[in-house]
Write a protein that holds these residues in place. Structure first.
Motif, PDB file in Angstrom:
ATOM      1  N   THR A  33      -3.602  -5.575   5.960  1.00 29.67           N
ATOM      2  CA  THR A  33      -3.443  -4.267   5.348  1.00 29.67           C
ATOM      3  C   THR A  33      -3.919  -3.197   6.321  1.00 29.67           C
ATOM      4  O   THR A  33      -4.863  -3.424   7.088  1.00 29.67           O
ATOM      5  CB  THR A  33      -4.211  -4.184   4.007  1.00 29.67           C
ATOM      6  OG1 THR A  33      -3.987  -2.921   3.396  1.00 29.67           O
ATOM      7  CG2 THR A  33      -5.700  -4.389   4.206  1.00 29.67           C
TER       8      THR A  33
ATOM      9  N   HIS B  17      -4.500  -6.621  -4.865  1.00 26.53           N
ATOM     10  CA  HIS B  17      -3.971  -5.288  -4.573  1.00 26.53           C
ATOM     11  C   HIS B  17      -4.429  -4.275  -5.606  1.00 26.53           C
ATOM     12  O   HIS B  17      -4.674  -4.618  -6.773  1.00 26.53           O
ATOM     13  CB  HIS B  17      -2.444  -5.322  -4.509  1.00 26.53           C
ATOM     14  CG  HIS B  17      -1.933  -5.789  -3.185  1.00 26.53           C
ATOM     15  ND1 HIS B  17      -0.602  -5.741  -2.842  1.00 26.53           N
ATOM     16  CD2 HIS B  17      -2.566  -6.296  -2.106  1.00 26.53           C
ATOM     17  CE1 HIS B  17      -0.442  -6.216  -1.610  1.00 26.53           C
ATOM     18  NE2 HIS B  17      -1.627  -6.560  -1.150  1.00 26.53           N
TER      19      HIS B  17
ATOM     20  N   CYS C 256      -6.924  -5.469   0.576  1.00 26.93           N
ATOM     21  CA  CYS C 256      -6.272  -4.200   0.284  1.00 26.93           C
ATOM     22  C   CYS C 256      -7.242  -3.052   0.516  1.00 26.93           C
ATOM     23  O   CYS C 256      -8.439  -3.180   0.236  1.00 26.93           O
ATOM     24  CB  CYS C 256      -5.782  -4.188  -1.167  1.00 26.93           C
ATOM     25  SG  CYS C 256      -4.857  -2.709  -1.638  1.00 26.93           S
TER      26      CYS C 256
END
Length: 369
Positions: A116, A224, A173
């Motif tokens: 990410t 997420h 995330c």
């Protein structure tokens, strides 16, 4: 005069109709099996629903997560690899007139399998989350897109109850709060959501010693995150239990208020992406593994969730994206090497599968370009 007027009116309608047909580009992050593969640029026609490949930025290893700056002149990609110095983060400049990419800089992230990446609000820092490294890297970036070697590294420690998946930290995330100077970090390995303040005028960028850690249910595996626009609700996918959680946020504190199942109970689930519709009435979550589906959830009064649809996809739906006009959803299915187009009803939130699709090698992320 009447004939001339009618002709002019017809031409006006024709021009309006043509201008209403919008084509949108997307960057596609992939796992690359050969040197000729890499970041894909695709085009989507909002009227015909046709989807086509425009170009490939080759010579980059596993660019699984790819984004741009606000002006679309700089492209960032992680290279989800492992080694003595971790994976990499790579920057490109993009020239719209020639549709050309130029590689600028590439640095090791000091953590394996970066998955990410995010620009800071002022776009002068780049944050990278390293999944296997269990850490967070911060790089400076200039206006042209040149990265500087990482000036901050936050290493997490700990584990949780799932011995196969939570043997150590796994950063998955990074999202910036829409109103406040802080980031939220999902750590799948330790069942934690970290809130870290930042100061855009200081070095280091992140105030690590002011972190507030929120523990979630043991074995859930937060993957997420997405904030609502007001920043008072945070929605989270729990990968290992196939659930979506809702958090209230107030006075620097996250409070979980609801958890809703996406599938039958599981301890080895594979929930992945979560997206919020522009009107904030619907949430969408993908589930991989045995299920291969998108789950549509209605948001009642901004908090209470209700599953209104479960729709099958091709194999291994990782990331997906709602188009700008909110009328379609493009789904990247890694296991089927496909990007599939779904129609979306803006009023009900429901999806309908179409026959429109595009073959892409192991697509795992989509970003509007």
């Amino acid at each position: 005069m009447k004939i001339l007027y009618s002709t002019a009116f017809f031409l006006t309608l024709l021009l309006v109709g043509c201008s209403a047909t919008k084509e949108t580009n997307f960057l596609v992050g992939t796992y690359a099996d050969t040197s000729s593969q890499g970041i894909n640029v695709i085009k989507f026609n909002e009227k015909t629903k046709d989807i086509s490949l425009q170009s490939v930025v080759a010579g980059i290893a596993n660019p699984s997560f790819v984004i741009t700056n606000k002006s679309k002149t700089i492209v960032l990609a992680v290279e989800e690899t492992a080694g003595d110095n971790g994976g990499k983060v790579t920057s490109y400049s993009y020239t719209k007139s020639s549709k050309s990419f130029e590689k600028l800089t590439s640095f090791f992230t000091k953590g394996n399998h970066p998955c990410t990446v995010a620009f800071s609000p002022n776009e002068d820092y780049v944050l990278v989350g390293n999944y296997s490294g269990g850490n967070l890297s911060v790089f400076s970036i200039d206006k042209a897109g040149n990265l500087s070697d990482n000036n901050q590294l936050i290493q997490y420690v700990g584990k949780s109850v799932n011995t196969e998946r939570q043997e150590k930290p796994h950063v998955h995330c990074i999202v910036f709060h829409p109103k406040e100077s802080k980031i939220a970090v999902a750590d799948l390995g330790t069942d934690a959501i970290e809130l870290i303040p930042f100061d855009k005028n200081s070095t280091p960028f992140l105030k690590e010693n002011e972190t507030i850690s929120t523990k979630v249910a043991a074995g859930s595996g937060p993957r997420h995150l997405v904030w609502n626009k007001a920043g008072n609700h945070l929605y989270v996918t729990y990968e290992l239990t196939n659930e979506v959680a809702v958090f209230d946020y107030k006075d620097n504190k996250l409070t979980q208020i609801e958890t809703i199942a996406l599938t039958a109970p599981t301890k080895t689930g594979s929930a992945a992406e979560i997206r919020l519709s522009k009107d904030e009435k619907y949430l969408y979550a993908s589930v991989r593994g045995n299920d291969n589906q998108i789950v549509v959830l209605k948001i009642n009064e901004g908090r209470k969730l209700e599953v209104v649809q479960t729709i099958k996809t091709a194999k291994t739906p990782r990331n997906f994206i709602i188009t700008t006009n909110q009328k379609n959803v493009l789904v990247a299915t890694q296991g089927s090497n496909l990007i599939s187009v779904f129609d979306r009803n803006e009023e009900t939130g429901l999806l309908i599968a179409t026959t429109k699709e595009l073959t892409i090698n192991k697509p795992v992320y989509l970003f509007g370009f």
